[in-house]
Motif scaffolding. Sequence first.
Motif, mmCIF file in Angstrom:
data_model
loop_
_atom_site.group_PDB
_atom_site.id
_atom_site.type_symbol
_atom_site.label_atom_id
_atom_site.label_comp_id
_atom_site.label_asym_id
_atom_site.label_seq_id
_atom_site.Cartn_x
_atom_site.Cartn_y
_atom_site.Cartn_z
ATOM 1 N N ARG A 298 -12.653 24.462 0.757
ATOM 2 C CA ARG A 298 -11.385 25.197 0.605
ATOM 3 C C ARG A 298 -10.608 25.236 1.916
ATOM 4 O O ARG A 298 -9.372 25.230 1.916
ATOM 5 C CB ARG A 298 -11.666 26.615 0.107
ATOM 6 C CG ARG A 298 -12.299 26.666 -1.275
ATOM 7 C CD ARG A 298 -12.416 28.099 -1.769
ATOM 8 N NE ARG A 298 -13.273 28.163 -2.946
ATOM 9 C CZ ARG A 298 -14.472 28.729 -2.968
ATOM 10 N NH1 ARG A 298 -14.954 29.298 -1.878
ATOM 11 N NH2 ARG A 298 -15.190 28.738 -4.071
ATOM 12 N N ASP A 299 -11.325 25.320 3.023
ATOM 13 C CA ASP A 299 -10.668 25.341 4.334
ATOM 14 C C ASP A 299 -9.911 24.040 4.570
ATOM 15 O O ASP A 299 -8.740 24.034 4.967
ATOM 16 C CB ASP A 299 -11.733 25.554 5.413
ATOM 17 C CG ASP A 299 -11.156 25.852 6.782
ATOM 18 O OD1 ASP A 299 -9.998 26.321 6.863
ATOM 19 O OD2 ASP A 299 -11.868 25.634 7.781
ATOM 20 N N ALA A 300 -10.575 22.908 4.311
ATOM 21 C CA ALA A 300 -9.904 21.607 4.452
ATOM 22 C C ALA A 300 -8.751 21.484 3.466
ATOM 23 O O ALA A 300 -7.676 20.963 3.801
ATOM 24 C CB ALA A 300 -10.910 20.478 4.246
ATOM 25 N N ALA A 301 -8.955 21.977 2.229
ATOM 26 C CA ALA A 301 -7.907 21.884 1.207
ATOM 27 C C ALA A 301 -6.664 22.668 1.619
ATOM 28 O O ALA A 301 -5.539 22.268 1.295
ATOM 29 C CB ALA A 301 -8.443 22.395 -0.127
ATOM 30 N N TYR A 302 -6.862 23.764 2.322
ATOM 31 C CA TYR A 302 -5.735 24.565 2.818
ATOM 32 C C TYR A 302 -4.856 23.725 3.747
ATOM 33 O O TYR A 302 -3.626 23.690 3.615
ATOM 34 C CB TYR A 302 -6.277 25.783 3.553
ATOM 35 C CG TYR A 302 -5.238 26.682 4.179
ATOM 36 C CD1 TYR A 302 -4.645 27.708 3.459
ATOM 37 C CD2 TYR A 302 -4.863 26.514 5.513
ATOM 38 C CE1 TYR A 302 -3.697 28.548 4.036
ATOM 39 C CE2 TYR A 302 -3.920 27.331 6.102
ATOM 40 C CZ TYR A 302 -3.348 28.350 5.360
ATOM 41 O OH TYR A 302 -2.410 29.168 5.947
ATOM 42 N N PHE A 303 -5.493 23.034 4.696
ATOM 43 C CA PHE A 303 -4.752 22.172 5.617
ATOM 44 C C PHE A 303 -4.086 21.019 4.868
ATOM 45 O O PHE A 303 -2.899 20.718 5.080
ATOM 46 C CB PHE A 303 -5.690 21.628 6.691
ATOM 47 C CG PHE A 303 -5.090 20.556 7.557
ATOM 48 C CD1 PHE A 303 -3.998 20.824 8.359
ATOM 49 C CD2 PHE A 303 -5.629 19.279 7.571
ATOM 50 C CE1 PHE A 303 -3.438 19.831 9.169
ATOM 51 C CE2 PHE A 303 -5.091 18.286 8.372
ATOM 52 C CZ PHE A 303 -3.985 18.562 9.171
ATOM 53 N N LEU A 304 -4.825 20.394 3.971
ATOM 54 C CA LEU A 304 -4.289 19.241 3.248
ATOM 55 C C LEU A 304 -3.125 19.633 2.343
ATOM 56 O O LEU A 304 -2.182 18.857 2.170
ATOM 57 C CB LEU A 304 -5.405 18.578 2.443
ATOM 58 C CG LEU A 304 -6.526 17.960 3.291
ATOM 59 C CD1 LEU A 304 -7.682 17.520 2.401
ATOM 60 C CD2 LEU A 304 -6.004 16.792 4.119
ATOM 61 N N ASP A 305 -3.178 20.841 1.784
ATOM 62 C CA ASP A 305 -2.063 21.320 0.968
ATOM 63 C C ASP A 305 -0.811 21.519 1.820
ATOM 64 O O ASP A 305 0.294 21.157 1.416
ATOM 65 C CB ASP A 305 -2.450 22.631 0.287
ATOM 66 C CG ASP A 305 -1.300 23.218 -0.514
ATOM 67 O OD1 ASP A 305 -0.880 22.592 -1.495
ATOM 68 O OD2 ASP A 305 -0.816 24.309 -0.132
ATOM 69 N N HIS A 306 -0.995 22.105 3.012
ATOM 70 C CA HIS A 306 0.155 22.271 3.915
ATOM 71 C C HIS A 306 0.703 20.915 4.351
ATOM 72 O O HIS A 306 1.921 20.745 4.495
ATOM 73 C CB HIS A 306 -0.251 23.102 5.138
ATOM 74 C CG HIS A 306 -0.291 24.575 4.867
ATOM 75 N ND1 HIS A 306 -1.214 25.146 4.025
ATOM 76 C CD2 HIS A 306 0.487 25.600 5.318
ATOM 77 C CE1 HIS A 306 -1.018 26.448 3.972
ATOM 78 N NE2 HIS A 306 0.005 26.753 4.734
ATOM 79 N N LEU A 307 -0.194 19.963 4.536
ATOM 80 C CA LEU A 307 0.233 18.610 4.903
ATOM 81 C C LEU A 307 1.059 17.993 3.776
ATOM 82 O O LEU A 307 2.128 17.407 4.020
ATOM 83 C CB LEU A 307 -0.998 17.759 5.200
ATOM 84 C CG LEU A 307 -0.778 16.399 5.850
ATOM 85 C CD1 LEU A 307 -0.193 16.543 7.241
ATOM 86 C CD2 LEU A 307 -2.110 15.632 5.918
ATOM 87 N N LYS A 308 0.609 18.150 2.567
ATOM 88 C CA LYS A 308 1.322 17.592 1.413
ATOM 89 C C LYS A 308 2.692 18.223 1.238
ATOM 90 O O LYS A 308 3.679 17.547 0.924
ATOM 91 C CB LYS A 308 0.480 17.802 0.153
ATOM 92 C CG LYS A 308 1.080 17.211 -1.104
ATOM 93 C CD LYS A 308 0.149 17.430 -2.293
ATOM 94 C CE LYS A 308 0.736 16.835 -3.560
ATOM 95 N NZ LYS A 308 -0.187 17.031 -4.727
ATOM 96 N N ARG A 309 2.776 19.546 1.471
ATOM 97 C CA ARG A 309 4.039 20.266 1.283
ATOM 98 C C ARG A 309 4.915 20.259 2.535
ATOM 99 O O ARG A 309 6.000 20.815 2.541
ATOM 100 C CB ARG A 309 3.748 21.711 0.873
ATOM 101 C CG ARG A 309 3.096 21.839 -0.495
ATOM 102 C CD ARG A 309 2.991 23.299 -0.949
ATOM 103 N NE ARG A 309 2.034 24.066 -0.172
ATOM 104 C CZ ARG A 309 2.356 25.003 0.715
ATOM 105 N NH1 ARG A 309 3.626 25.271 0.987
ATOM 106 N NH2 ARG A 309 1.413 25.668 1.365
ATOM 107 N N ARG A 310 4.395 19.668 3.610
ATOM 108 C CA ARG A 310 5.102 19.617 4.889
ATOM 109 C C ARG A 310 5.449 21.034 5.389
ATOM 110 O O ARG A 310 6.530 21.295 5.886
ATOM 111 C CB ARG A 310 6.373 18.765 4.787
ATOM 112 C CG ARG A 310 6.099 17.277 4.605
ATOM 113 C CD ARG A 310 5.410 16.750 5.870
ATOM 114 N NE ARG A 310 5.189 15.302 5.841
ATOM 115 C CZ ARG A 310 4.019 14.718 5.556
ATOM 116 N NH1 ARG A 310 2.988 15.461 5.226
ATOM 117 N NH2 ARG A 310 3.894 13.409 5.592
ATOM 118 N N ASP A 311 4.481 21.915 5.258
ATOM 119 C CA ASP A 311 4.632 23.308 5.695
ATOM 120 C C ASP A 311 4.082 23.438 7.105
ATOM 121 O O ASP A 311 2.871 23.441 7.323
ATOM 122 C CB ASP A 311 3.879 24.236 4.744
ATOM 123 C CG ASP A 311 4.056 25.706 5.094
ATOM 124 O OD1 ASP A 311 4.575 26.018 6.183
ATOM 125 O OD2 ASP A 311 3.654 26.566 4.274
#
Length: 336
Positions: A298-311
């Motif tokens: 989940r920790d990695a997914a948090y970063f990857l989600d922000h990467l995908k959304r360009r947040d």
Amino acid sequence: MKTKFIVVGSGSMGRRRIRHALELTGGEVAVYDLRDDRMDEMSEKFDVTRLNGVADFQEFAPDAIFICVPPSDHEIYMEWAIEHGVHFMVEQPISDHPDNLASIRKRAKDKGLITHVSNNHRFSAETQALKGIIESGELGRIMSAIVERGEWLPDWHPYEPYTDYYPSKRSMGGGLDSICDVSWLRYLFGDVRRSVSLGSRRSNLDIDTDDIVQMVLDFETGPQVILHTDMLQRKYAGEVKLVFEKGTLTHSAPDPFISVYSIETDVWEKRALADNRDDLPSMKGKADFNFVEPMYVRDAAYFLDHLKRRDANTNSLDDGITNLDLVYRLVRGASG
């Protein structure tokens, strides 16, 4: 086009981040480690590109980099990422000292980089269950807490000499390990108003860090917390007790449930944690230790989600810096 990642370091966290990048994104992953034996193992275990040095990084042209080396080397790769405009996730603690972090934050923000400082325990089912009960108010106001985290240092990574692992050496950033618990406590309870720490060395381990650290954290609008961490216990201990106005909550890892006592019913109730551990591997050399794996995913997914959304918000970076400021002051000032 596939997203491209570099994972720097292929110890326990690097192995996880390689798997996360591959499985969660289907991206292309390159790996760099100073140790050839680890590089050989990663090349055999995963479909990755092997890099021979930092000079190869730019040619690979990553979209993001996972920094999984000892804390004393974190800044080397954060600086590379900032210079080349590459997003990054760095393991906690963010560094082995706070001196350069304000500059790193400013330059990462000015370049619009997406950054994340790992906060694994924040994403554990245990922490999320505690958060839900606190926010529900069902047990009233929380007043105090006791947290215990202990394990014999040679058992942390049974597949390698413990002297190769950074917690054994101050020069590698060892001694700041309590930050992993301070981070989720701050996530639940906010800012610390007053704090005190006492560290000492009681074992015959070949280390120059403390093998016991005790902290008392008095939160501004939350409880007073006693945090005990050690490198001594021959069987892993992960105990949490929260004391509320109207009851008590406990958890003992690796139990897949929390126990909740209500003074209104005078009954202890077991509540299942929202975790599926069945399909996740256990840490190398540690059978039946996969209860920790969901929080890492989940920790990695948090970063990857922000990467995908360009947040590119700096919340995680700010938390990582604040956590280090607090723990560095307590531990480095308390060591003796």
